[in-house]
Design a protein around this motif. Structure first.
Motif, mmCIF file in Angstrom:
data_model
loop_
_atom_site.group_PDB
_atom_site.id
_atom_site.type_symbol
_atom_site.label_atom_id
_atom_site.label_comp_id
_atom_site.label_asym_id
_atom_site.label_seq_id
_atom_site.Cartn_x
_atom_site.Cartn_y
_atom_site.Cartn_z
ATOM 1 N N LEU A 481 12.310 7.237 -78.160
ATOM 2 C CA LEU A 481 13.625 7.807 -78.437
ATOM 3 C C LEU A 481 13.765 8.182 -79.912
ATOM 4 C CD1 LEU A 481 16.104 5.593 -76.359
ATOM 5 C CD2 LEU A 481 15.622 8.023 -76.029
ATOM 6 N N ALA A 482 13.341 7.278 -80.793
ATOM 7 C CA ALA A 482 13.450 7.539 -82.229
ATOM 8 C C ALA A 482 12.605 8.747 -82.625
ATOM 9 C CB ALA A 482 13.024 6.303 -83.018
ATOM 10 N N GLU A 483 11.399 8.865 -82.049
ATOM 11 C CA GLU A 483 10.551 10.015 -82.346
ATOM 12 C C GLU A 483 11.213 11.307 -81.875
ATOM 13 O OE1 GLU A 483 6.916 9.036 -80.415
ATOM 14 O OE2 GLU A 483 6.095 7.968 -82.146
ATOM 15 N N GLN A 484 11.845 11.249 -80.691
ATOM 16 C CA GLN A 484 12.520 12.431 -80.164
ATOM 17 C C GLN A 484 13.724 12.809 -81.030
ATOM 18 O OE1 GLN A 484 13.793 12.019 -76.097
ATOM 19 N NE2 GLN A 484 14.384 14.167 -75.901
ATOM 20 N N LEU A 485 14.463 11.807 -81.505
ATOM 21 C CA LEU A 485 15.608 12.062 -82.374
ATOM 22 C C LEU A 485 15.179 12.798 -83.630
ATOM 23 C CD1 LEU A 485 18.501 11.675 -83.486
ATOM 24 C CD2 LEU A 485 17.818 9.362 -84.202
ATOM 25 N N VAL A 486 14.139 12.314 -84.288
ATOM 26 C CA VAL A 486 13.655 12.944 -85.520
ATOM 27 C C VAL A 486 13.125 14.344 -85.231
ATOM 28 C CG1 VAL A 486 11.908 12.802 -87.341
ATOM 29 C CG2 VAL A 486 13.131 10.739 -86.625
ATOM 30 N N ARG A 487 12.436 14.482 -84.108
ATOM 31 C CA ARG A 487 11.838 15.768 -83.763
ATOM 32 C C ARG A 487 12.886 16.841 -83.467
ATOM 33 N NH1 ARG A 487 8.657 13.738 -80.355
ATOM 34 N NH2 ARG A 487 9.830 14.144 -78.445
ATOM 35 N N GLU A 488 14.018 16.452 -82.867
ATOM 36 C CA GLU A 488 15.020 17.422 -82.441
ATOM 37 C C GLU A 488 16.117 17.667 -83.469
ATOM 38 O OE1 GLU A 488 16.497 16.376 -78.594
ATOM 39 O OE2 GLU A 488 14.520 16.481 -77.643
ATOM 40 N N LEU A 489 16.069 16.939 -84.577
ATOM 41 C CA LEU A 489 17.052 17.176 -85.632
ATOM 42 C C LEU A 489 16.847 18.550 -86.246
ATOM 43 C CD1 LEU A 489 17.425 13.881 -87.695
ATOM 44 C CD2 LEU A 489 19.174 15.062 -86.368
ATOM 45 N N LYS A 490 17.908 19.312 -86.359
ATOM 46 C CA LYS A 490 17.832 20.619 -86.981
ATOM 47 C C LYS A 490 18.281 20.511 -88.438
ATOM 48 C CE LYS A 490 18.684 23.047 -82.634
ATOM 49 N NZ LYS A 490 19.593 23.954 -81.897
ATOM 50 N N ARG A 499 14.592 8.278 -92.590
ATOM 51 C CA ARG A 499 14.325 6.842 -92.457
ATOM 52 C C ARG A 499 15.619 6.059 -92.245
ATOM 53 N NH1 ARG A 499 14.487 2.338 -95.065
ATOM 54 N NH2 ARG A 499 15.431 3.312 -96.888
ATOM 55 N N LEU A 500 16.667 6.439 -92.965
ATOM 56 C CA LEU A 500 17.954 5.762 -92.803
ATOM 57 C C LEU A 500 18.541 6.017 -91.413
ATOM 58 C CD1 LEU A 500 19.576 6.469 -96.294
ATOM 59 C CD2 LEU A 500 18.739 4.273 -95.437
ATOM 60 N N LEU A 501 18.404 7.232 -90.918
ATOM 61 C CA LEU A 501 18.893 7.547 -89.574
ATOM 62 C C LEU A 501 18.199 6.683 -88.520
ATOM 63 C CD1 LEU A 501 19.156 11.460 -89.579
ATOM 64 C CD2 LEU A 501 21.031 9.838 -89.257
ATOM 65 N N VAL A 502 16.878 6.598 -88.627
ATOM 66 C CA VAL A 502 16.121 5.803 -87.655
ATOM 67 C C VAL A 502 16.472 4.320 -87.782
ATOM 68 C CG1 VAL A 502 13.803 5.060 -86.987
ATOM 69 C CG2 VAL A 502 14.239 7.465 -87.505
ATOM 70 N N SER A 503 16.661 3.855 -89.004
ATOM 71 C CA SER A 503 17.025 2.451 -89.209
ATOM 72 C C SER A 503 18.380 2.138 -88.565
ATOM 73 C CB SER A 503 17.063 2.151 -90.712
ATOM 74 O OG SER A 503 17.418 0.808 -90.950
ATOM 75 N N SER A 523 27.734 5.001 -88.843
ATOM 76 C CA SER A 523 26.898 5.166 -90.031
ATOM 77 C C SER A 523 25.986 6.376 -89.874
ATOM 78 C CB SER A 523 26.066 3.897 -90.268
ATOM 79 O OG SER A 523 25.240 4.037 -91.391
ATOM 80 N N ILE A 524 25.517 6.597 -88.630
ATOM 81 C CA ILE A 524 24.694 7.784 -88.353
ATOM 82 C C ILE A 524 25.523 9.051 -88.528
ATOM 83 C CG2 ILE A 524 23.463 9.036 -86.522
ATOM 84 C CD1 ILE A 524 22.524 6.341 -85.451
ATOM 85 N N ARG A 525 26.803 9.026 -88.060
ATOM 86 C CA ARG A 525 27.657 10.203 -88.164
ATOM 87 C C ARG A 525 27.937 10.570 -89.613
ATOM 88 N NH1 ARG A 525 33.092 11.160 -84.690
ATOM 89 N NH2 ARG A 525 33.747 9.176 -85.619
ATOM 90 N N SER A 526 27.998 9.566 -90.481
ATOM 91 C CA SER A 526 28.246 9.856 -91.892
ATOM 92 C C SER A 526 27.089 10.636 -92.525
ATOM 93 C CB SER A 526 28.469 8.557 -92.671
ATOM 94 O OG SER A 526 27.278 7.787 -92.708
ATOM 95 N N ILE A 527 25.913 10.576 -91.886
ATOM 96 C CA ILE A 527 24.743 11.312 -92.384
ATOM 97 C C ILE A 527 24.595 12.650 -91.676
ATOM 98 C CG2 ILE A 527 22.221 11.265 -92.612
ATOM 99 C CD1 ILE A 527 22.380 8.218 -92.716
ATOM 100 N N HIS A 738 10.306 2.269 -89.386
ATOM 101 C CA HIS A 738 9.820 3.064 -90.502
ATOM 102 C C HIS A 738 8.568 3.849 -90.148
ATOM 103 C CE1 HIS A 738 7.359 -0.594 -90.837
ATOM 104 N NE2 HIS A 738 6.470 0.196 -91.374
ATOM 105 N N GLU A 739 7.883 3.497 -89.040
ATOM 106 C CA GLU A 739 6.664 4.200 -88.671
ATOM 107 C C GLU A 739 6.948 5.499 -87.943
ATOM 108 O OE1 GLU A 739 4.726 1.261 -86.367
ATOM 109 O OE2 GLU A 739 3.704 0.364 -88.067
ATOM 110 N N VAL A 740 8.181 5.658 -87.449
ATOM 111 C CA VAL A 740 8.525 6.847 -86.677
ATOM 112 C C VAL A 740 8.579 8.074 -87.560
ATOM 113 C CG1 VAL A 740 10.316 7.902 -85.258
ATOM 114 C CG2 VAL A 740 9.771 5.477 -84.985
#
Length: 765
Positions: A481-490, A499-503, A523-527, A738-740
């Motif tokens: 899920l975390a990998e998909q989140l980072v991958r689909e972020l525009k 890194r903060l988003l995944v944390s 906290s995610i929405r603030s980013i 942090h590895e994602v």
């Protein structure tokens, strides 16, 4: 922590002679012997110096050799630190190793009694010619071709006619005068001096005769050419003009045996006109390295190149050594193609030797391999009687000759150890193959118990789990899920922001209560609003502790069974039946080891759970418990929590999630005079753990080709390994936040992400 030194006693022998029996096995007779303690930290120069002092000879006049374990036919030379360390590794299971000290004489030994020796030579030293041109390996042909060692040769496939080597440059290869004697071809090939003995000698095939002739030519250093060469007769003569040496062998009537009918043993060629040569096909390379490969499976092609050059004076390139190694591996392990065809019989034998096991396979319309499913009875019994109803589904690509994918279902035992339940080898990782694997798994388990799965939501797993199993719980793998989140972020986000988003995403997943979950995603929405919306639409009820209804016991990622995947990775170069048998052996070893270890446990629960319980117990000492006449208690500390003893629950949800009493529950248990062990999940009890490993996996008999009945033909899949060196490390194995996120480039000028200063478009004024 530094590893323990490997120590061994080297029995150094000198002054004796080697004797070879009819099978080519060598034994050392006579001489004197001394013992030296060595370890893997000793340098070769130190070892050689000690040997020279022990036998009172010059260090430049000795060479050191040894036999591989179980092989008394081939001497191995020690010439550097790596060779010495290899010898120690090869004999790590023995207390001693025999080392033979060869002392070089000022004048070479008399060879007048050697079969087919050059009669006009007085000493070998008179015929010494410098090592000028290295040898390569050449292609087999069907023509009369001269053999000569003065030109480069290439290795290719063997055919019915062996390789001949041509010399026109008058640079014969006679490395007899090396300063330390360690690259002396005569010594390296001395065990081949009697491969041809004379008229009447018989061979089982033409191929065996040709191989013997090649070795004989290496040992006696002469060039030859084929005059006749077919499936039933071979005639060979010395390449040197006017030399009478000649040999003729043909098939004995009514048999398949090849017999030497005529042989002229005398050579008249000598001195600088002597041409030396031999045939070195990739099959020859395989025959040379096979015994060492058996002892050292990780024998590298570059080491093969170095060893053959040192021992025989032949220069191979990397690819030639690799091809020779592949042939040797096939000879030792069996054919990949034949292994696929053995699958029907192999599956039958698994179920026959391990009653209650499941082993089945399927093929495509063209009879090519499609997929194989295996689950041993000991695994099924252990999971159903001792493990939590929790399965981890994951896969790894196989780097074998025909590639493929390993699909696996692993459980967690009472000590949080990996417990292999079932696995499949498929041609590809597809939705269809995952669906088939889960169908076989369902049939093998034959249980109506509701199971919690930790797996990816893609690859068709979300639909297949829901369709095949009764009332399952599907916890999405947090890492995927975390990998998909980072991958689909525009948009462009820096490495630190990702890194903060995944944390924050991981924190939301581990949050036990809805209010904590919502704080994390705020906290995610603030980013990033986009990331916030993605999280809300990703079905939090399948991955957040605050909403998930199944029992994951706080296991959030599907790669829990990493040890199991490493077994498959270690065996990926083996044919399919051998790979499965290696995995079977690892499971057998795992069961035996854990069975033996648990026999010594004295506590009621397993060691890892005992440790976790103790940590919770330390926290409980500062809490205040408001006693109640019923089974519901209030516990005050940093927060106020409600503990329900009858339902084994706490408002913090720690007890429900882990299966162990949380610190609040332990505070109540202590006040009521009860034992916390009475409130631990039964799966953590030592007796249940022992039940998990109470069954054993029986050996499966080896598959002898001649005993296999013809049932179904299975051919290898059409997929083949792509060119290039395969990856040796599986990425993303620990499931940490942090590895994602992969580190992103950042410009040192404008500080912008995605580029560096050399491509920066910022204009500096």
């Amino acid at each position: 922590m530094a590893g323990k030194k490997k120590k061994i006693i080297a029995i150094c022998q000198s002054g004796g002679e080697f004797e070879t029996d009819k099978d080519g096995v060598m034994s050392y007779k006579g001489g004197e012997a001394h013992a030296i303690d060595i370890d893997d930290q000793m340098k070769f120069s130190e070892f050689k110096m000690e040997v020279s002092e022990m036998f009172n000879v010059s260090i430049s006049n000795i060479s050191l050799k040894y036999f591989l374990p179980g092989n008394k036919k081939t001497l191995i030379t020690i010439s550097n630190n790596k060779d010495l360390k290899r010898m120690i590794n090869f004999h790590e299971d023995s207390a001693t190793v025999d080392v033979y000290v060869m002392i070089e004489e000022a004048v070479a030994p008399d060879v007048s009694n050697m079969p087919a020796s050059r009669s006009s030579r007085t000493t070998l030293s008179e015929a010494v010619i410098p090592y000028e041109t290295p040898l390569d390996v050449v292609e087999d042909t069907n023509h009369d071709v001269d053999i000569d060692l003065g030109v480069s040769l290439d290795v290719v496939d063997d055919t019915t006619t062996p390789i001949d080597i041509d010399t026109e440059n008058n640079h014969p290869l006679l490395p007899l005068s090396s300063s330390n004697g360690e690259r002396n071809v005569m010594r390296a090939a001395q065990q081949w001096q009697n491969t041809i003995t004379g008229v009447g000698q018989r061979f089982t095939s033409v191929h065996e005769f040709r191989e013997a002739l090649r070795k004989y030519a290496i040992a006696h250093q002469f060039a030859f050419r084929y005059k006749k060469n077919d499936s039933h007769r071979v005639t060979v003569k010395c390449k040197a003009e006017g030399c009478p040496w000649r040999i003729h062998a043909s098939r004995l009537s009514t048999t398949q045996l090849i017999c030497i009918k005529k042989m002229t043993v005398t050579h008249t060629c000598e001195g600088s006109t002597v041409t030396t040569g031999h045939q070195a096909t990739r099959s020859w390379v395989a025959s040379i390295i096979k015994e060492k490969l058996k002892v050292c499976p990780n024998y590298k092609p570059k080491d093969i190149v170095n060893d053959i050059k040192e021992e025989y004076g032949i220069q191979l390139n990397y690819f030639q050594a690799w091809r020779g190694k592949e042939i040797a591996k096939e000879q030792l392990q069996g054919s990949f193609k034949e292994s696929y065809n053995q699958l029907p019989y192999f599956c039958e034998k698994i179920m026959e030797t391990n009653p209650g096991s499941f082993a089945t396979f399927s093929t495509k319309d063209d009879s090519s391999f499609h997929r194989l499913f295996v689950s041993f009875q000991a695994s099924l019994y252990g999971f159903q009687h001792g493990c939590r109803p929790l399965l981890f589904l994951d896969s790894i690509p196989l780097k074998s000759k025909y590639q493929g994918t390993l699909l696996a279902a692993t459980g967690a035992d009472g000590d949080d150890g990996v417990f292999p339940v079932a696995f499949a080898i498929t041609d590809l990782e597809t939705d269809e193959n995952w669906h088939w694997f889960l169908q076989q798994l369902k049939s093998a388990l034959s249980s109506s118990t509701s199971i919690t799965f930790v797996a990816d939501r893609q690859k068709g797993l979300k639909e297949s789990i829901a369709d095949i199993f009764e009332s399952p719980y599907h916890g999405y793998c947090l890492r995927y899920l975390a990998e998909q989140l980072v991958r689909e972020l525009k948009g462009q986000f820096s490495h630190e922001v990702k890194r903060l988003l995944v944390s924050d995403f991981y924190a939301a997943a581990y949050a036990n209560k809805p209010d904590v979950f919502h704080r994390c995603i705020e906290s995610i929405r603030s980013i990033s609003t986009e990331a916030y919306n993605w999280v809300l639409q990703s079905d939090p009820q399948h991955w957040s502790n605050a909403f998930f209804q199944g029992a994951r016991y706080n296991h959030m990622s599907s790669n829990f069974g990493e040890i199991f995947y490493s077994w498959a990775a270690d065996a990926h170069e083996l044919p399919i039946t051998h790979m499965v048998d290696v995995i079977r052996g690892k499971i057998t070893e795992l069961i035996y080891t854990r069975q033996a270890n648990s026999a010594e446990w004295m506590a009621r629960i397993t060691p890892s759970m005992e440790e976790k319980l103790e940590k919770e117990n330390l926290k409980a000492s500062s809490f205040q418990v408001l006693l109640s006449a019923g089974s519901t208690f209030e516990v005050r500390g940093e927060s106020i929590e409600v503990v329900e003893m009858d339902h084994w629950g706490c408002s913090c949800k720690g007890w429900q999630i882990t299966g162990l009493p949380c610190c609040h529950a332990i505070a109540v248990i202590g006040c009521t005079g009860r034992s916390p062990y009475d409130y631990c999940s039964r799966f953590f009890m030592t007796e249940i753990y022992r039940l998990t490993y109470s069954q054993s996996v029986n050996p499966v008999p080896s598959l002898e080709k001649e005993t296999l009945p013809v049932t179904v033909t299975v051919t290898p899949p059409p997929t083949r390994r792509p060119p290039g060196r395969p990856a040796t490390k599986r990425t993303g194995t620990h499931g940490q936040a942090h590895e994602v996120v992969k580190r992103q480039l950042q410009c040192s000028i404008c500080k912008g992400p995605g580029h560096n200063k050399s491509t920066c478009k910022e204009i500096l004024l």
